[in-house]
Write an enzyme that holds these catalytic residues in place. Structure first.
Site, PDB file in Angstrom:
ATOM      1  N   GLU A 212     -32.124  37.134   5.163  1.00 47.98           N
ATOM      2  CA  GLU A 212     -31.724  35.748   5.469  1.00 47.98           C
ATOM      3  C   GLU A 212     -31.048  35.097   4.266  1.00 47.98           C
ATOM      4  O   GLU A 212     -30.028  34.419   4.411  1.00 47.98           O
ATOM      5  CB  GLU A 212     -32.940  34.936   5.919  1.00 47.98           C
ATOM      6  CG  GLU A 212     -33.614  35.449   7.193  1.00 47.98           C
ATOM      7  CD  GLU A 212     -32.689  35.502   8.401  1.00 47.98           C
ATOM      8  OE1 GLU A 212     -31.700  34.761   8.439  1.00 47.98           O
ATOM      9  OE2 GLU A 212     -32.951  36.310   9.307  1.00 47.98           O
ATOM     10  N   TYR A 226     -18.396  34.450  11.775  1.00 51.10           N
ATOM     11  CA  TYR A 226     -19.561  34.986  12.491  1.00 51.10           C
ATOM     12  C   TYR A 226     -19.219  35.294  13.942  1.00 51.10           C
ATOM     13  O   TYR A 226     -19.799  34.753  14.868  1.00 51.10           O
ATOM     14  CB  TYR A 226     -20.718  33.988  12.393  1.00 51.10           C
ATOM     15  CG  TYR A 226     -22.080  34.628  12.528  1.00 51.10           C
ATOM     16  CD1 TYR A 226     -22.454  35.694  11.711  1.00 51.10           C
ATOM     17  CD2 TYR A 226     -23.013  34.148  13.432  1.00 51.10           C
ATOM     18  CE1 TYR A 226     -23.703  36.271  11.814  1.00 51.10           C
ATOM     19  CE2 TYR A 226     -24.272  34.710  13.548  1.00 51.10           C
ATOM     20  CZ  TYR A 226     -24.606  35.770  12.739  1.00 51.10           C
ATOM     21  OH  TYR A 226     -25.850  36.341  12.840  1.00 51.10           O
ATOM     22  N   GLU A 235     -23.660  40.359   9.394  1.00 52.21           N
ATOM     23  CA  GLU A 235     -25.028  40.812   9.690  1.00 52.21           C
ATOM     24  C   GLU A 235     -25.377  42.065   8.890  1.00 52.21           C
ATOM     25  O   GLU A 235     -26.479  42.204   8.359  1.00 52.21           O
ATOM     26  CB  GLU A 235     -25.162  41.117  11.185  1.00 52.21           C
ATOM     27  CG  GLU A 235     -25.619  39.961  12.020  1.00 52.21           C
ATOM     28  CD  GLU A 235     -26.887  39.320  11.471  1.00 52.21           C
ATOM     29  OE1 GLU A 235     -27.851  40.048  11.155  1.00 52.21           O
ATOM     30  OE2 GLU A 235     -26.910  38.098  11.331  1.00 52.21           O
ATOM     31  N   ASP A 308     -24.122  37.133  21.911  1.00 52.41           N
ATOM     32  CA  ASP A 308     -24.483  37.400  20.518  1.00 52.41           C
ATOM     33  C   ASP A 308     -23.243  37.274  19.616  1.00 52.41           C
ATOM     34  O   ASP A 308     -23.038  38.093  18.716  1.00 52.41           O
ATOM     35  CB  ASP A 308     -25.116  38.803  20.418  1.00 52.41           C
ATOM     36  CG  ASP A 308     -25.662  39.122  19.026  1.00 52.41           C
ATOM     37  OD1 ASP A 308     -26.112  38.177  18.341  1.00 52.41           O
ATOM     38  OD2 ASP A 308     -25.607  40.295  18.636  1.00 52.41           O
ATOM     39  N   HIS A 313     -25.227  41.283  16.222  1.00 52.52           N
ATOM     40  CA  HIS A 313     -26.470  42.025  15.919  1.00 52.52           C
ATOM     41  C   HIS A 313     -26.503  43.408  16.578  1.00 52.52           C
ATOM     42  O   HIS A 313     -27.450  44.152  16.383  1.00 52.52           O
ATOM     43  CB  HIS A 313     -27.702  41.247  16.373  1.00 52.52           C
ATOM     44  CG  HIS A 313     -27.957  39.994  15.599  1.00 52.52           C
ATOM     45  ND1 HIS A 313     -27.471  38.780  16.013  1.00 52.52           N
ATOM     46  CD2 HIS A 313     -28.641  39.767  14.455  1.00 52.52           C
ATOM     47  CE1 HIS A 313     -27.857  37.843  15.157  1.00 52.52           C
ATOM     48  NE2 HIS A 313     -28.563  38.410  14.204  1.00 52.52           N
TER      49      HIS A 313
HETATM   50 ZN   LIG Z   1     -28.849  37.901  10.151  1.00 49.88          ZN
END
Ligand SMILES: [Zn+2]
Length: 415
Positions: A212, A226, A235, A308, A313
């Site tokens: 994180e 993103y 990610e 997503d 992810h």
């Molecule tokens: Zn993440």
């Protein structure tokens, strides 16, 4: 001239879409009013509209949305997963903003707070830099883990905290009873307190903390968009550095490490080793309560859905595996040459790289850092996951959000 757009309700999406187009044509920046804050969210024009504020990294959570959805579907009697899913989404729609610099916010010190089951940040003061252990397990772990993250970035990369400028490491533990997630929101780490029926044992784990906080580092280094492949690389950066921090703390070489993200996250009885497996994506868990780890390990299984944020992810499994294979073939500590190559490639690749472009930059950075002898190993690692390094090949595999009426644009927080 920069524009500020206010839009809400029916038609907001179209208003934003055309405003984004105009901004792109005029070469201006576009801002939106979100919760009363002026945020630059749509400079990327058309593609930005589909993700709305999510494209300006909108709060990063440990659990991907598909896992919370799956948990909710498979465990209908437990409403915590859906509740957390909605709250996570809401947080993401607000967008991340790095905390404005406060006086004294340059000593990279740690502050840990205990929310004691309430959904409050930061919560009650629990342990600050230099103070003795509190005796509260979560508090002391969050304190220790942020200490490791701080030391890792300082010693291995000469970096002074998350923003490179001594930002404090603020953590809140026990956030919300049955709050089934942990997140970085641009200001601090927050760890939920899993419920009794939850498959999760805890979210206070070193690699989760490293993952994180690395989102904060990435935002400062290159602000990788993103969405799609750039988002999956964002990610993957967090998985890579979260794991490197874990391996650094345990003094494990690339060949000793298990390459599992979120090792220790599941309660006993859950069939899983963690949240993701970097070496063998798609094999981290397989349990009736959770479903099966859906990550692809190769471009031939690339996930091409809209959800997503275009599979950030899911498809992160592909560059994750390339890194793990490369590090293993180099041998020694993965945070030495491989980690430094990845760290430099992130900046060199800019804010919207495709997998191919990022792979190209890992090769260029390997040469620039004096590791030309490792280029062949790098090429093999990318080949093994089906990625061809190229300076110019763009992300054509992720659906590009360029139709005005696909019903996927939401901008609920604008206005
Ligand atoms: Zn993440």
């Amino acid at each position: 001239m920069d524009d500020v757009i206010k839009a809400k309700g029916e038609g907001a999406d179209k208003t934003l879409l055309s405003a984004a187009d105009n901004a792109q044509e005029a070469g201006t920046k576009l801002y939106a009013q979100i919760d009363g804050n002026r945020q630059e969210v749509l400079a990327l024009a058309r593609t930005a509209v589909v993700g709305g504020p999510n494209l300006k990294p909108g709060g990063f959570s440990t659990l991907p949305p598909y896992l919370l959805e799956e948990l909710s579907r498979r465990n209908p009697a437990n409403s915590d997963f859906l509740k957390t899913y909605n709250k996570t989404k809401e947080m993401q729609e607000k967008g991340v903003m790095f905390r404005p610099r406060l006086s004294g916010d340059n000593d990279s010190s740690r502050e840990v707070y205990d929310a004691k089951g309430k959904e409050e940040q930061p919560g009650e003061r629990a342990r600050f830099e230099g103070e003795k252990p509190s005796g509260n397990k979560e508090v002391d772990q969050a304190y220790d883990y942020t200490g490791v993250v701080r030391e890792f970035y300082k010693k291995e990369f000469g970096r002074n905290s998350i923003d490179g400028n001594g930002m404090k490491f603020v953590s809140t533990v026990n956030y919300g009873d049955n709050y089934e997630n942990a997140f970085w929101d641009g200001k601090q780490m927050t760890y939920g307190r899993p419920g009794e029926d939850s498959p999760f044992k805890t979210f206070v784990l070193l690699d989760v903390c490293g993952h994180e906080i690395t989102h904060g580092v990435t935002e400062k280094e290159s602000d990788m968009k993103y969405y799609g492949q750039s988002g999956a690389l964002n990610e993957s950066m967090s998985d890579v550095f979260g794991e490197l921090i874990d391996q650094y703390a345990h003094k494990q070489t690339a060949n000793q490490a298990d390459w599992v993200v979120g090792n220790g996250i599941w309660k006993d009885g859950i069939k899983g080793r963690g949240l993701r497996d970097m070496l063998n994506p798609g094999t981290a868990y397989d349990d009736p309560k959770l479903g099966k780890d859906p990550q692809p390990a190769h471009m031939k299984d690339y996930w091409t859905g809209w959800g997503d944020n275009g599979g950030v992810h899911y498809n992160s499994g592909i560059p994750n595996r390339a890194f793990a294979l490369f590090a293993k073939s180099v041998g020694g500590y993965a945070f030495d040459d491989p980690g430094h190559i990845w760290f430099a490639a992130r900046k060199a690749a800019g804010n919207n790289p495709s997998f191919s472009q990022f792979a190209y930059h890992t090769i260029e950075q390997a040469k620039a850092l004096g590791h030309a002898d490792e280029v062949e190993k790098l090429q093999k690692a990318w080949e093994a996951v089906g990625v061809t390094p190229s300076k110019t090949t763009l992300d054509t595999r992720t659906p590009q959000p360029n139709l005005p009426d696909d019903g996927r644009r939401t901008f609920k927080k604008a206005g």
